[in-house]
Design an enzyme around this catalytic site. Structure first.
Site, PDB file in Angstrom:
ATOM      1  NE  ARG A 141      -0.557  -0.253   5.012  1.00  0.00           N
ATOM      2  CZ  ARG A 141      -0.123  -1.379   5.557  1.00  0.00           C
ATOM      3  NH1 ARG A 141      -0.280  -2.521   4.871  1.00  0.00           N
ATOM      4  NH2 ARG A 141       0.445  -1.402   6.746  1.00  0.00           N
ATOM      5  CE1 TYR A 142       1.664   3.120   4.412  1.00  0.00           C
ATOM      6  CE2 TYR A 142       2.785   1.064   4.954  1.00  0.00           C
ATOM      7  CZ  TYR A 142       1.888   2.061   5.285  1.00  0.00           C
ATOM      8  OH  TYR A 142       1.237   2.029   6.478  1.00  0.00           O
ATOM      9  CB  ILE A 143       5.886   0.564  -3.017  1.00  0.00           C
ATOM     10  CG1 ILE A 143       5.248  -0.831  -2.942  1.00  0.00           C
ATOM     11  CG2 ILE A 143       6.881   0.754  -1.891  1.00  0.00           C
ATOM     12  CD1 ILE A 143       6.253  -1.965  -3.015  1.00  0.00           C
TER      13      ILE A 143
END
Length: 926
Positions: A141-143
């Site tokens: 979800r962060y990349i």
């Protein structure tokens, strides 16, 4: 596999007697509450093979056609579905891929991260982990990620893609992607299936393109791997990437100073964390001595190793390669899926298949494009006829749709010869869809221009089809132009020397000896100290009964009583010479022998006497430097004995094998033997060669002959950085990669150098002698950052050719003899300016140095003058091609060597170490 039923019995192997009537898998499974005997042989045969086949075909092994595993193919297809030019959350990509991939999100996420880290088909944003340190990527979800421009160019084309239904039948997915590049060889691939594994090493992007072009031109290129971690690789046994091949990879280790080593490139398959762990583990075992290890890795790898006091950095470099993951051995195993079957192939065949497939896809694309252009030309021509000939007016009288179609066909019939194919109802239908507005604004000139441009495009496409190979070559060249920058080779190819572990192991143990009980080992600290050793050393033992044994060192080991000598033994040691006097049996004669022990069978007992029972040793010494000694023999008094004592010089004897009986000393009874005098070494200087490939010294004749070394002789290395350094002639010495010249140092030689002086922006010339035997690097050019060494030579009459830039001067090119241009000055002198004019090119007219030969060495030993040395001609090429060992033996007259222990006496003309009375001893070499 053992399966017992409720009664504890094992079913029959074939399952026929106890098998239920139905043989389907479902009927083989007992339902709740059922009892009885059930066969598992059919289940195992069918289900296991199904599972193994599924893992091989659908999960672990890449396909030959596009070089992708199914999960990789589905990821790229899903990313193409989502592609709008912007980055997408990796979590969204994983979710979209699950429409096509019948497995969990974890496997998709891991495969996506691995693809992204290879930096070829996926453009990454965010923390995607670090392949150098082994750090994992951030949560999905962060990349973010999107397809790279390279992927858009070479991976996708829906017009040439074959499609199939996804696992649930709801979507379509590609059977294979139309990849027009050897993607599998560029990325590499690895997978472990059931009973099958695959390991394809990555190769260099630009080299693959060049190799593909070579295949298109009918050549057979040779491929070698290239790793993103850099380092060095020995690919002599690569075996084209097939099973049975081996690739040795090494870290690049730089000697920062006498106490610090720096690793800035690591071997493929390791991380800085695992590498440091292996170093610390070797340090704990005492194989190397390291004080501290720092990991300064950021964008590039950097591991700083601080050595313990008194530890040789050169020896530690070899030990790191021998005992840690600084050297790794990779076993390639190229395997791909072709026609739903695994196939083992070589990387050359993979390249040829990929190139042929690229050629086929390019041809298919051109044919599709040609068909589209033909269709566009056909309709544009029909439209022009339809409007210019006013065919559309004839349909005003038609009352039905069939009459409209018929009137248009009749209107077009007089002009059909202008077309390239017949007019179909579909063509007519498209004509009826033309709007009145377009008809009213029809421009015949623009229509002709459009048709003409289509004809030119058709001709161009047909020309490409006719020269499809040239078109494919241009395709690869364009890929290299657009994406090849920054993808140069990172791994240096070298031939590695074999490092003998016992020679580089740190002597971390102390060997002790209990003579009374016959034990040796490093745990006997309260007994006699023998020597420092390592845990992998061999120990040589000599006993009073004339026997010898070589055994592995241990914490405590029984080696027998009546010990004469215990020491550390090195295989192939020809410079440790043993002196022995023994009596042949209780009443026999006395013999003396001089021998070396170069090869043995471990733990085998060797008899150094003639083998007569009751033989005993009277005198024994071990001489590591091959020193001679004179001993006094005291005979037992007896009647008629003219001489009761006499002296014997061991230096007058030949060095023979350990099993030779030796020379007769006396037949009289010996009362005592004492050492009278110890002499110098009888072995003389050691011939040394320099192997340019591995940049190491050796005494086995590999590479360029440097000369014979002994005493305080040194090796001169001149670096590209404008400094020189004098090295000892230790075989463990590592020479820097920027060492331009490596020769035996002659204090009488003059170094001539031309360098660019950075501060004054001019070429300077200087000549100087190296007469101070300093072991530290000495800079002989100015220390300005822009200063750099241009040319250098050790030849007395060094001459250079100066070519001037004709745009700035009319001065003619000239040749300059440097000894006439400048006198010999000190090392720190700036030198004289070469010329005030702008120089286009500088070149040496004379060699950098005269290669050393035995003849030249003999002349130098005769103290010939500097001028005579400078005027010596360089040897002819055919002379240099002769084996250096043969040159050495031919000039020095040494007979053929032989390993110690041949078991028979040799004549003075056939020595192991050929010493004759009145001459200096010299080593013999095979």
């Amino acid at each position: 596999m053992s399966d017992e039923n409720e009664n504890g019995t094992i079913p029959e192997a074939n399952g026929e007697e106890n098998a239920p009537e139905s043989t389907s898998p479902k009927s083989s499974i007992p339902s709740a509450g059922q009892a009885g005997t059930y066969s598992v042989s059919g289940m195992y045969r069918e289900w296991f093979l199904d599972y193994a086949s599924y893992v091989i075909l659908e999960r672990a092994v890449p396909a030959l056609y596009d070089g992708l595993k199914p999960v990789q193919r589905r990821i790229l297809h899903a990313m193409k579905d989502l592609d709008d030019g912007r980055y997408n959350k990796v979590a969204n990509i994983i979710g979209h891929t699950m429409q096509y991939h019948p497995h969990g999100d974890a496997s998709i996420g891991d495969a996506l991260v691995q693809l992204g880290q290879k930096d070829l088909v996926i453009d990454c944003q965010g923390n995607w982990g670090n392949t150098l340190t082994g750090d994992s990527a951030a949560a999905p979800r962060y990349i973010e990620a999107r397809l790279s421009k390279f992927a858009h160019d070479v991976v996708f084309n829906p017009k040439t893609t074959e499609w199939q239904l996804s696992y649930d039948g709801r979507n379509k997915e590609p059977i294979f992607l139309p990849v027009k590049f050897p993607l599998l060889l560029a990325q590499g691939g690895e997978g472990i299936a059931v009973g099958l594994s695959c390991k394809i090493l990555p190769h260099n992007f630009n080299e693959l393109i060049d190799a593909s072009i070579a295949v298109l031109r009918g050549k057979n290129p040779k491929l070698v791997p290239d790793f993103h971690t850099g380092g060095m690789a020995d690919v002599e046994n690569y075996n084209d990437g097939e099973r049975g091949g081996r690739v040795r990879v090494r870290a690049r280790i730089r000697k920062e100073d006498a106490k610090t080593l720096v690793i800035n490139e690591i071997p493929f398959g390791t991380t800085t964390v695992s590498l440091i762990e292996s170093i610390l583990k070797a340090n704990e075992k005492g194989k190397i001595k390291v004080r501290h290890v720092e990991d300064n890795t950021a964008e590039n790898a950097e591991i700083v190793i601080h050595l313990a006091a008194g530890v040789s950095p050169d020896n530690t470099i070899d030990a790191l390669y021998a005992f840690t993951d600084c050297e790794m051995s990779l076993a390639p195993n190229a395997c791909v899926i072709e026609n739903d079957k695994p196939r083992f192939v070589g990387v050359t065949e993979l390249l040829k298949n990929s190139t042929d497939n690229t050629l086929r896809l390019l041809e298919l694309e051109l044919k599709i494009k040609l068909g589209e252009l033909d269709q566009q030309w056909h309709f544009a021509s029909l439209e022009k006829i339809f409007i210019e000939k006013k065919v559309y007016r004839k349909i005003e009288e038609a009352e039905t749709w069939e009459e409209v179609i018929s009137f248009i066909h009749k209107g077009l019939k007089p002009h059909i010869q202008e077309l390239r194919r017949p007019v179909t109802d579909e063509d007519v239908l498209k004509l009826t869809e033309i709007k009145i507005k377009r008809i009213s604004k029809f421009d015949a000139f623009k229509a002709d221009e459009h048709i003409r441009s289509l004809e030119e495009a058709i001709a161009e496409t047909q020309a490409k089809l006719d020269a499809i190979v040239d078109y494919a070559i241009d395709h690869f060249k364009e890929l290299k132009r657009k994406y090849g920058s920054g993808r140069e080779r990172k791994t240096e190819l070298r031939t590695f020397d074999t490092i003998v572990a016992t020679k580089v192991a740190v002597a971390n143990k102390k060997l002790y000896l209990d003579r009374a009980e016959g034990f040796m080992g490093w745990s006997l600290r309260s007994f006699e100290f023998v020597d420092d050793c390592s845990e992998i050393d061999d120990i040589i033992v000599f006993r009073e009964d004339g026997t010898m044994i070589v055994t592995k060192v241990a914490d405590k080991k029984f080696i027998g009583k009546g010990l004469l000598h215990v020491g550390v033994w090195k295989k192939g040691d020809e410079r440790t010479i043993y002196h022995l006097i023994y009596q042949d049996g209780p009443q026999g004669a006395y013999y003396m022998k001089r021998f070396a022990v170069t090869g043995i069978v471990r733990d085998n007992v060797y008899d150094l006497t003639k083998g007569t029972p009751g033989s005993k040793v009277l005198y024994f010494t071990a001489n590591p430097d091959g020193a001679s000694e004179t001993v006094r023999i005291q005979l037992r008094p007896r009647p008629n004995l003219r001489k009761s004592q006499f002296d014997v010089d061991f230096g007058q004897m030949l060095v023979k094998g350990r099993s030779s009986q030796g020379n007769l000393l006396t037949r009289y009874m010996v009362q005592k033997v004492t050492q009278k005098e110890r002499g110098g070494s009888t072995l003389g200087a050691i011939p040394i060669w320099f192997d340019e490939t591995v940049r190491r010294l050796n005494d086995t004749g590999h590479g360029r002959y440097l000369g014979r070394f002994g005493g305080e002789d040194r090796i001169l290395a001149i670096m590209a950085s404008g400094q020189y350094q004098l090295y000892p002639f230790a075989l463990s010495t590592h020479f820097p990669d920027d060492a331009l010249t490596v020769v035996k140092w002659n204090p009488k030689e003059i170094v001539s150098a031309v360098y660019w002086e950075g501060e004054k922006q001019q070429f300077n010339v200087k000549r100087f002698a190296i007469d101070e035997p300093s072991r530290d690097p000495v800079v002989f050019i100015t220390e300005h950052p822009d200063s750099k060494l241009t040319l250098h030579s050790l030849v007395m009459d060094t001459a250079i050719h100066v070519a001037y830039d004709k745009r700035s001067t009319l001065r003619e090119d000239e040749d300059i003899v440097l000894k006439d241009f400048i006198t010999v000055k000190g090392v720190k002198a700036l030198g004289n300016r070469l010329t005030p004019h702008k120089v286009k090119e500088l070149a040496l007219n004379t060699p950098v140095f005269i290669p050393m030969t035995v003849e030249l060495e003999e002349k130098q030993a005769m103290l010939i003058t500097d001028e005579e040395i400078g005027n010596l001609e360089a040897p002819e090429e055919e002379d240099l091609e002769e084996s250096p060992v043969k040159q050495f033996k031919k000039a020095s007259g040494i007979g053929p060597g032989s390993e110690a222990g041949a078991g028979e006496d040799r004549s003075p003309d056939d020595p192991i170490i050929g010493y004759k009375p009145g001459k200096q001893a010299t080593l013999g070499f095979d």
